[in-house]
Design an enzyme around this catalytic site. Structure first.
Site, PDB file in Angstrom:
ATOM      1  N   HIS A  55       9.854  46.420  83.748  1.00  0.00           N
ATOM      2  CA  HIS A  55       9.495  45.052  83.392  1.00  0.00           C
ATOM      3  C   HIS A  55       8.067  45.110  82.866  1.00  0.00           C
ATOM      4  CE1 HIS A  55      12.313  44.432  86.806  1.00  0.00           C
ATOM      5  NE2 HIS A  55      12.709  43.374  86.123  1.00  0.00           N
ATOM      6  N   ASP A  58       5.676  45.413  85.706  1.00  0.00           N
ATOM      7  CA  ASP A  58       5.697  46.626  86.542  1.00  0.00           C
ATOM      8  C   ASP A  58       4.553  47.533  86.090  1.00  0.00           C
ATOM      9  OD1 ASP A  58       8.053  45.755  87.703  1.00  0.00           O
ATOM     10  OD2 ASP A  58       9.332  46.969  86.403  1.00  0.00           O
ATOM     11  N   MET A  89      14.836  51.692  78.341  1.00  0.00           N
ATOM     12  CA  MET A  89      15.108  50.259  78.529  1.00  0.00           C
ATOM     13  C   MET A  89      13.860  49.533  79.010  1.00  0.00           C
ATOM     14  SD  MET A  89      15.653  47.932  81.213  1.00  0.00           S
ATOM     15  CE  MET A  89      16.724  48.188  82.615  1.00  0.00           C
ATOM     16  N   GLU A 182      22.518  40.801  82.280  1.00  0.00           N
ATOM     17  CA  GLU A 182      22.877  41.218  83.648  1.00  0.00           C
ATOM     18  C   GLU A 182      23.193  40.001  84.505  1.00  0.00           C
ATOM     19  OE1 GLU A 182      19.996  43.789  85.452  1.00  0.00           O
ATOM     20  OE2 GLU A 182      20.849  43.545  87.457  1.00  0.00           O
ATOM     21  N   LYS A 184      24.393  38.002  88.085  1.00  0.00           N
ATOM     22  CA  LYS A 184      24.281  38.079  89.543  1.00  0.00           C
ATOM     23  C   LYS A 184      24.727  36.715  90.080  1.00  0.00           C
ATOM     24  CE  LYS A 184      21.064  39.409  93.212  1.00  0.00           C
ATOM     25  NZ  LYS A 184      19.684  39.773  93.562  1.00  0.00           N
ATOM     26  N   GLU A 218      25.769  45.337  87.367  1.00  0.00           N
ATOM     27  CA  GLU A 218      25.193  46.036  88.527  1.00  0.00           C
ATOM     28  C   GLU A 218      26.198  46.053  89.677  1.00  0.00           C
ATOM     29  OE1 GLU A 218      21.125  45.332  89.824  1.00  0.00           O
ATOM     30  OE2 GLU A 218      21.800  45.311  91.911  1.00  0.00           O
ATOM     31  N   HIS A 221      25.782  43.439  92.393  1.00  0.00           N
ATOM     32  CA  HIS A 221      25.927  42.032  92.048  1.00  0.00           C
ATOM     33  C   HIS A 221      27.378  41.572  92.037  1.00  0.00           C
ATOM     34  CE1 HIS A 221      21.706  42.135  90.004  1.00  0.00           C
ATOM     35  NE2 HIS A 221      21.698  42.458  91.286  1.00  0.00           N
ATOM     36  N   ASP A 246      23.641  49.279  85.936  1.00  0.00           N
ATOM     37  CA  ASP A 246      22.758  49.393  87.102  1.00  0.00           C
ATOM     38  C   ASP A 246      23.578  49.922  88.277  1.00  0.00           C
ATOM     39  OD1 ASP A 246      20.606  48.509  85.700  1.00  0.00           O
ATOM     40  OD2 ASP A 246      20.335  46.634  86.815  1.00  0.00           O
ATOM     41  N   ASP A 256      21.588  40.949  98.719  1.00  0.00           N
ATOM     42  CA  ASP A 256      21.528  42.001  97.696  1.00  0.00           C
ATOM     43  C   ASP A 256      20.859  43.236  98.284  1.00  0.00           C
ATOM     44  OD1 ASP A 256      21.528  43.270  95.226  1.00  0.00           O
ATOM     45  OD2 ASP A 256      19.710  42.270  94.549  1.00  0.00           O
ATOM     46  N   ASP A 258      20.989  46.613  97.299  1.00  0.00           N
ATOM     47  CA  ASP A 258      20.405  47.626  96.393  1.00  0.00           C
ATOM     48  C   ASP A 258      20.267  48.992  97.064  1.00  0.00           C
ATOM     49  OD1 ASP A 258      20.182  45.840  94.258  1.00  0.00           O
ATOM     50  OD2 ASP A 258      18.123  45.286  94.731  1.00  0.00           O
ATOM     51  N   ASP A 288      19.374  51.143  89.882  1.00  0.00           N
ATOM     52  CA  ASP A 288      18.594  49.951  90.225  1.00  0.00           C
ATOM     53  C   ASP A 288      18.763  49.735  91.723  1.00  0.00           C
ATOM     54  OD1 ASP A 288      17.164  47.691  90.380  1.00  0.00           O
ATOM     55  OD2 ASP A 288      18.601  46.413  89.329  1.00  0.00           O
TER      56      ASP A 288
HETATM   57  C1  GLT Z   1      15.374  42.961  90.011  1.00  0.00           C
HETATM   58  C2  GLT Z   1      16.852  42.703  90.099  1.00  0.00           C
HETATM   59  C3  GLT Z   1      17.641  43.653  89.316  1.00  0.00           C
HETATM   60  C4  GLT Z   1      17.392  43.587  87.833  1.00  0.00           C
HETATM   61  C5  GLT Z   1      16.034  43.996  87.457  1.00  0.00           C
HETATM   62  C6  GLT Z   1      15.819  43.717  85.987  1.00  0.00           C
HETATM   63  S1  GLT Z   1      14.806  43.376  88.462  1.00  0.00           S
HETATM   64  O1  GLT Z   1      15.027  44.002  90.860  1.00  0.00           O
HETATM   65  O2  GLT Z   1      17.251  42.749  91.469  1.00  0.00           O
HETATM   66  O3  GLT Z   1      19.000  43.557  89.551  1.00  0.00           O
HETATM   67  O4  GLT Z   1      18.239  44.526  87.212  1.00  0.00           O
HETATM   68  O5  GLT Z   1      15.205  42.503  85.763  1.00  0.00           O
HETATM   69 MN    MN Z   2      19.892  45.186  88.325  1.00  0.00          MN
HETATM   70 MN    MN Z   3      20.523  44.107  92.838  1.00  0.00          MN
END
Ligand code: GLT
Ligand code: MN
Ligand code: MN
Length: 388
Positions: A55, A58, A89, A182, A184, A218, A221, A246, A256, A258, A288
């Site tokens: 980003h 970042d 990216m 993306e 979510k 992702e 998500h 992702d 979430d 991750d 991600d």
């Molecule tokens: C954030 C989010 C991710 C996105 C990123 C891109 S930032 O951490 O949870 O799923 O992919 O903006």
């Molecule tokens: Mn993501």
């Molecule tokens: Mn996520």
């Protein structure tokens, strides 16, 4: 060094925000120092990654002066060059600052939408300067907790208007960028607009240049929503819209998480890798995710290496599955097909309709025949568990 040691040829990438995650959550403070972009580039290169993604903020703080920006970017570029790493990216942080508390492109306030466009244009300039060819849009704050305040039809129109504006900007600048949207379902908003990859695919077709825009699904998500990620990715692939992905892991029905790729649902991970490999997905394998909050810096590198190794281990399992004579034999039976009949169904014609109308199907016999999926799934399980 073993067969699962990552190499740049594997096209593994990590966001600066992934290894840089300090382990803060809504209930607790950071548990480790944020690893800097330059340090991350160095360490990930040593682990065999291909590149990093970012980003705008970042790398460059939101309140940096122009001179600070240039110094930070120059130092980062030097690190990329020193370690032969790339930035395939880039994206914009349109969720962290309080100005985005009610969304960016879908905010009720025109000034917020204008600032979001301005910030995204600058993030695109930065991304292109660093060599990015994919630009991700994750609208984390594009949503609502109450539908009393925002008109979701209008929000859809504003989202389209902003994306079209940015398509115009990219063309006007001659940037080699493609967009990846993306989805979510929720978090940080109570409900996020365009909550699944399928919603995004539908939106894309209404944009000014649909060919320029694809998706960035992702794992976590779609899984949060209880959906089958493999199916969503398959639909995107089939549509030629899988521009980025992702990878991580997630339990259904949770926040979430991750998690490290493969940490949960190894079988779903296997079929996902199988899909990407069988269909020769050419994009980045982007992770991600972030290390558990229990970890210090060493745990962060364990996490990064683990994501990549598990992907490669699953790649090997996929090759085993595809080469196993018992499995290929069963699949040949299951998917035997019927060229003549399938030809009749491929397209409508009066002749084909007449032929199908006259067809004698033994409904009872076909309905009674077992399909052998139990056997096949057990063989797949044995491949994954390492005994075949
Ligand atoms: C954030 C989010 C991710 C996105 C990123 C891109 S930032 O951490 O949870 O799923 O992919 O903006
Ligand atoms: Mn993501
Ligand atoms: Mn996520």
């Amino acid at each position: 060094m073993d067969a699962y040691t990552p190499t740049p040829a594997d096209r593994f990438t990590f966001g600066l925000w992934t290894f840089g995650n300090p382990g803060r959550d809504p209930f607790g403070e950071p548990v480790r120092a944020r690893i800097s972009p330059v340090e991350g580039v160095k360490r990930l290169a040593a682990l065999g990654a291909y590149g990093v993604n970012l980003h705008d903020n970042d790398l460059v703080p939101i309140d940096a002066t122009a001179a600070e920006r240039d110094r930070i970017v120059a130092e980062f570029k030097q690190a990329l060059a020193d370690h032969n790493m790339r930035v395939p990216m880039a994206t914009t942080n349109l969720f962290g600052d309080p100005i985005f508390k009610d969304g960016a492109f879908t905010s009720n306030e025109p000034q917020v939408r204008a600032y979001a466009l301005q910030k995204t244009m600058r993030a695109m300039d930065l991304g292109v300067e660093l060599g990015a060819t994919t630009f991700v849009f994750w609208g984390g704050r594009e949503g609502a907790e109450t539908d009393a305040a925002k008109d979701a039809v209008q929000a859809t129109k504003w989202m389209r208007e902003c994306l079209n504006f940015l398509i115009g900007y990219v063309k006007d600048q001659g940037y080699p960028l493609k967009f990846a949207l993306e989805a979510k379902p929720n978090e940080p908003r109570g409900d996020i607009y365009f909550p699944t990859t399928g919603h995004m695919l539908a939106l894309i077709e209404t944009l000014a240049d649909p060919a320029m825009v694809g998706v960035n699904p992702e794992v976590a998500h779609e899984t949060m929503a209880g959906l089958n990620f493999y199916h969503g990715v398959a639909q995107a692939l089939e549509a030629g819209k899988l521009f980025h992905i992702d990878l991580n892991a997630q339990k259904v029905g949770r926040y979430d998480q991750d998690f490290r790729f493969g940490q949960e649902d190894i079988k779903a991970g296997f079929f996902l890798v199988k899909l990407l490999e069988d269909y020769r997905y050419e994009g980045m394998r982007h992770f991600d995710a972030h290390a558990l909050r229990t970890e210090d810096e060493e745990g962060v590198w364990d996490f990064c290496l683990g994501c990549m190794r598990t992907y490669k281990i699953l790649q090997e399992k996929v090759a085993r599955f595809n080469a196993d004579p018992e499995i290929t034999g069963l699949l040949a039976e299951i998917r035997a097909g019927n060229p003549e009949l399938e030809g009749r169904m491929a397209a409508y014609s009066r002749a084909n309709a007449d032929a199908l109308s006259a067809l004698a199907v033994d409904r009872v016999a076909v309905g009674a025949r077992g399909r052998r999926y139990e056997k096949l799934d057990q063989l797949a399980t044995e491949v994954i568990l390492g005994i075949r």
